[in-house]
Enzyme design. Structure first.
Site, PDB file in Angstrom:
ATOM      1  N   GLY A  20       0.986  -1.298  -0.075  1.00 48.86           N
ATOM      2  CA  GLY A  20       0.019   0.000   0.084  1.00 48.86           C
ATOM      3  C   GLY A  20       0.639   1.189   0.085  1.00 48.86           C
ATOM      4  N   ASN A  22       1.530   3.518  -2.627  1.00 51.81           N
ATOM      5  CA  ASN A  22       1.107   4.296  -3.378  1.00 51.81           C
ATOM      6  C   ASN A  22       0.365   5.783  -2.848  1.00 51.81           C
ATOM      7  OD1 ASN A  22      -1.182   2.216  -3.125  1.00 51.81           O
ATOM      8  ND2 ASN A  22      -2.248   3.749  -4.106  1.00 51.81           N
ATOM      9  N   THR A  23      -0.126   5.613  -1.664  1.00 49.71           N
ATOM     10  CA  THR A  23      -0.643   6.863  -0.940  1.00 49.71           C
ATOM     11  C   THR A  23      -0.464   6.677   0.419  1.00 49.71           C
ATOM     12  OG1 THR A  23      -3.012   7.964  -1.095  1.00 49.71           O
ATOM     13  CG2 THR A  23      -2.926   5.528  -0.850  1.00 49.71           C
ATOM     14  N   GLY A  24      -0.971   7.744   1.339  1.00 48.56           N
ATOM     15  CA  GLY A  24      -1.238   7.578   2.823  1.00 48.56           C
ATOM     16  C   GLY A  24       0.047   7.364   3.418  1.00 48.56           C
ATOM     17  N   ILE A  25      -0.011   6.726   4.544  1.00 42.63           N
ATOM     18  CA  ILE A  25       1.159   6.330   5.208  1.00 42.63           C
ATOM     19  C   ILE A  25       2.176   5.540   4.577  1.00 42.63           C
ATOM     20  CG2 ILE A  25       1.577   5.239   7.329  1.00 42.63           C
ATOM     21  CD1 ILE A  25      -1.336   5.619   8.326  1.00 42.63           C
ATOM     22  N   SER A 149      -3.867  -0.752  14.343  1.00 40.33           N
ATOM     23  CA  SER A 149      -4.626   0.523  14.765  1.00 40.33           C
ATOM     24  C   SER A 149      -5.050   0.447  16.396  1.00 40.33           C
ATOM     25  CB  SER A 149      -5.776   0.459  14.010  1.00 40.33           C
ATOM     26  OG  SER A 149      -6.805   1.349  14.484  1.00 40.33           O
ATOM     27  N   TYR A 172     -13.367  -4.114  11.365  1.00 42.59           N
ATOM     28  CA  TYR A 172     -12.079  -3.683  11.167  1.00 42.59           C
ATOM     29  C   TYR A 172     -11.084  -3.930  12.515  1.00 42.59           C
ATOM     30  CZ  TYR A 172      -8.506  -0.124  10.688  1.00 42.59           C
ATOM     31  OH  TYR A 172      -7.356   0.690  10.726  1.00 42.59           O
TER      32      TYR A 172
HETATM   33  N1  LIG Z   1      -5.733   6.675   8.443  1.00 44.10           N
HETATM   34  C1  LIG Z   1      -5.884   6.240   9.912  1.00 44.10           C
HETATM   35  O1  LIG Z   1      -6.598   7.225  10.495  1.00 44.10           O
HETATM   36  C2  LIG Z   1      -5.515   5.140  10.238  1.00 44.10           C
HETATM   37  C3  LIG Z   1      -5.504   4.772  11.673  1.00 44.10           C
HETATM   38  C4  LIG Z   1      -4.993   3.621  12.433  1.00 44.10           C
HETATM   39  C5  LIG Z   1      -4.598   2.637  11.319  1.00 44.10           C
HETATM   40  N2  LIG Z   1      -4.498   3.052  10.077  1.00 44.10           N
HETATM   41  C6  LIG Z   1      -3.853   1.747   9.270  1.00 44.10           C
HETATM   42  O2  LIG Z   1      -2.987   2.365   8.501  1.00 44.10           O
HETATM   43  C7  LIG Z   1      -2.679   1.778   7.114  1.00 44.10           C
HETATM   44  C8  LIG Z   1      -2.339   2.655   6.001  1.00 44.10           C
HETATM   45  O3  LIG Z   1      -3.705   3.422   6.076  1.00 44.10           O
HETATM   46  P1  LIG Z   1      -3.741   4.835   5.331  1.00 44.10           P
HETATM   47  O4  LIG Z   1      -4.234   5.969   6.276  1.00 44.10           O
HETATM   48  O5  LIG Z   1      -2.550   5.312   4.757  1.00 44.10           O
HETATM   49  O6  LIG Z   1      -4.948   4.431   4.254  1.00 44.10           O
HETATM   50  P2  LIG Z   1      -4.936   4.595   2.706  1.00 44.10           P
HETATM   51  O7  LIG Z   1      -4.335   6.258   2.425  1.00 44.10           O
HETATM   52  O8  LIG Z   1      -6.412   4.408   2.367  1.00 44.10           O
HETATM   53  O9  LIG Z   1      -3.707   3.740   2.072  1.00 44.10           O
HETATM   54  C9  LIG Z   1      -4.143   2.334   2.114  1.00 44.10           C
HETATM   55  C10 LIG Z   1      -3.447   1.655   1.270  1.00 44.10           C
HETATM   56  O10 LIG Z   1      -3.602   0.205   1.312  1.00 44.10           O
HETATM   57  C11 LIG Z   1      -3.860  -0.335   0.122  1.00 44.10           C
HETATM   58  N3  LIG Z   1      -4.758  -1.325  -0.157  1.00 44.10           N
HETATM   59  C12 LIG Z   1      -6.150  -1.524   0.464  1.00 44.10           C
HETATM   60  N4  LIG Z   1      -6.661  -2.561   0.129  1.00 44.10           N
HETATM   61  C13 LIG Z   1      -5.759  -3.211  -0.521  1.00 44.10           C
HETATM   62  C14 LIG Z   1      -5.690  -4.597  -1.211  1.00 44.10           C
HETATM   63  N5  LIG Z   1      -6.529  -5.344  -1.072  1.00 44.10           N
HETATM   64  N6  LIG Z   1      -4.498  -5.131  -1.803  1.00 44.10           N
HETATM   65  C15 LIG Z   1      -3.543  -4.120  -1.840  1.00 44.10           C
HETATM   66  N7  LIG Z   1      -3.581  -2.897  -1.446  1.00 44.10           N
HETATM   67  C16 LIG Z   1      -4.630  -2.460  -0.820  1.00 44.10           C
HETATM   68  C17 LIG Z   1      -4.627   0.765  -0.644  1.00 44.10           C
HETATM   69  O11 LIG Z   1      -4.489   0.588  -2.087  1.00 44.10           O
HETATM   70  P3  LIG Z   1      -5.358   1.462  -3.145  1.00 44.10           P
HETATM   71  O12 LIG Z   1      -4.964   2.943  -3.408  1.00 44.10           O
HETATM   72  O13 LIG Z   1      -5.369   0.551  -4.449  1.00 44.10           O
HETATM   73  O14 LIG Z   1      -6.764   1.517  -2.620  1.00 44.10           O
HETATM   74  C18 LIG Z   1      -3.427   1.997  -0.250  1.00 44.10           C
HETATM   75  O15 LIG Z   1      -2.304   2.015  -0.874  1.00 44.10           O
HETATM   76  C19 LIG Z   1      -3.792   0.808   7.104  1.00 44.10           C
HETATM   77  O16 LIG Z   1      -3.414  -0.311   7.453  1.00 44.10           O
HETATM   78  C20 LIG Z   1      -5.006   1.437   8.159  1.00 44.10           C
HETATM   79  O17 LIG Z   1      -5.486   0.319   8.772  1.00 44.10           O
HETATM   80  C21 LIG Z   1      -4.797   4.053   9.549  1.00 44.10           C
END
Ligand SMILES: NC(=O)c1ccc[n+]([C@@H]2O[C@H](COP(=O)([O-])OP(=O)(O)OC[C@H]3O[C@@H](n4cnc5c(N)ncnc54)[C@H](OP(=O)(O)O)[C@@H]3O)[C@@H](O)[C@H]2O)c1
Length: 285
Positions: A20, A22-25, A149, A172
């Site tokens: 993952g 490509n975006t975010g964390i 999380s 989740y």
């Molecule tokens: N944001 C928060 O507040 C928060 C809080 C606690 C924990 N987290 C955890 O932090 C991690 C990163 O989250 P983020 O906030 O950076 O979210 P995000 O911006 O939505 O990024 C999520 C990444 O996971 C990829 N992904 C999702 N489903 C997938 C699949 N089936 N196969 C391959 N890749 C997949 C997405 O790909 P696509 O671009 O193709 O969708 C994207 O690259 C996650 O595990 C999330 O549970 C986030």
């Protein structure tokens, strides 16, 4: 106040896989590793988005040793293909960052008979990690970082009979608790190998994570931390010297925290591992 990772460590000569990315964390983690000279394998499902992200990282850092590889965590076959490719083509693997994850997915069963969100957030990273362990061991000291999380706090008594049951937001939370138990048990199994593993809560982060929720996106844009801030604990756990004695432990804001109340049952932790091996096809039922 956000704690930033203060390590000055170079990653020249090291290889990292970030799911993952490509975006975010995940993107911010990849960017930081690239700045430090790492070979970064961006393990992503959307190749167009991943290639665009790679381009941005190369432009920003001058590091061209950034590779995009396809993985879809909804499919164990995709995980196996990815791992096979890595094992056949990479000489080393120093860092595996199981970052990809999603919430509020539709109530669907995958081609492997797994609940979709459990597959993506837990079973697929479980299988991926096990399939890459030999390469990680060969490259030791190496590390596995699992982005979990604080949502896991919501589950006080994990029901192993209902791992694949749909459950909205609580589902989740369950996936994220399973990641924590996985990290703990993996750490025990890795003792003496010089491969260590850690889980973390990144904070509430303004990323695409909330894209399906208008309220979530609005609140996120006002009060949540940035993805760069959210990446700091992942980066810390990948780079910080001297944390090996905390193998298997959970971190928030670049600091070790006590286990959440639902993550203290040793029998459950061991049993979850066995069930997971069965569910991903590593052990006969
Ligand atoms: N944001 C928060 O507040 C928060 C809080 C606690 C924990 N987290 C955890 O932090 C991690 C990163 O989250 P983020 O906030 O950076 O979210 P995000 O911006 O939505 O990024 C999520 C990444 O996971 C990829 N992904 C999702 N489903 C997938 C699949 N089936 N196969 C391959 N890749 C997949 C997405 O790909 P696509 O671009 O193709 O969708 C994207 O690259 C996650 O595990 C999330 O549970 C986030």
């Amino acid at each position: 106040m956000v704690n930033y990772c203060k390590s000055k460590k170079s990653l020249v000569g090291k290889t990292a896989i970030i799911t993952g990315a490509n975006t975010g964390i995940g993107y911010e983690t990849a960017l930081e590793f690239a700045k430090r000279g790492c070979r970064v394998i961006m393990a992503c499902r959307n190749q167009e988005k991943a290639n665009a992200a790679r381009e941005k990282i190369v432009q920003a850092t001058g590091n061209e040793n950034i590779v995009v590889k396809s993985i879809n965590l909804d499919s164990l076959a995709s995980v196996r293909d990815f791992a096979k490719y890595i094992n056949e083509t990479e000489d080393r693997l120093d860092l595996l960052i199981n970052n990809a994850g999603a919430a509020q997915l539709p109530d669907k069963t995958t081609e492997d008979g797994l609940q979709l969100e459990m597959a993506c957030n837990y079973f697929a990273p479980f299988l991926l990690t096990i399939l890459l362990l030999d390469l990680l061991k060969k490259s030791a000291p190496s590390r596995i970082v699992n982005v979990s999380s604080a949502a896991a706090k919501m589950i006080h008594n994990l029901n192993l009979e209902e791992l694949n049951k749909y459950g909205g937001w609580m589902l989740y939370c369950r996936t994220k608790l399973c990641q924590i138990y996985f990290t703990q048990e993996l750490a025990k199994r890795l003792e003496g190998t010089n491969v260590t593993t850690y889980s973390l809560h990144p904070g509430a982060i303004n990323s695409e994570f909330y894209k399906g929720s208008a309220i979530g996106s609005w609140v996120g844009s006002k009060v949540f931390k940035t993805s760069e801030e959210g990446a700091q604990t992942s980066i810390y756990l990948a780079l910080e010297d001297g944390i090996e004695e905390h193998n298997g432990e959970h971190f928030e804001d670049c600091k070790r925290v006590k286990p959440y109340c639902g993550a203290k049952d040793d029998e459950k932790r061991k049993k979850l591992w066995e069930i997971s091996e069965e569910m991903v096809g590593l052990r006969q039922k």
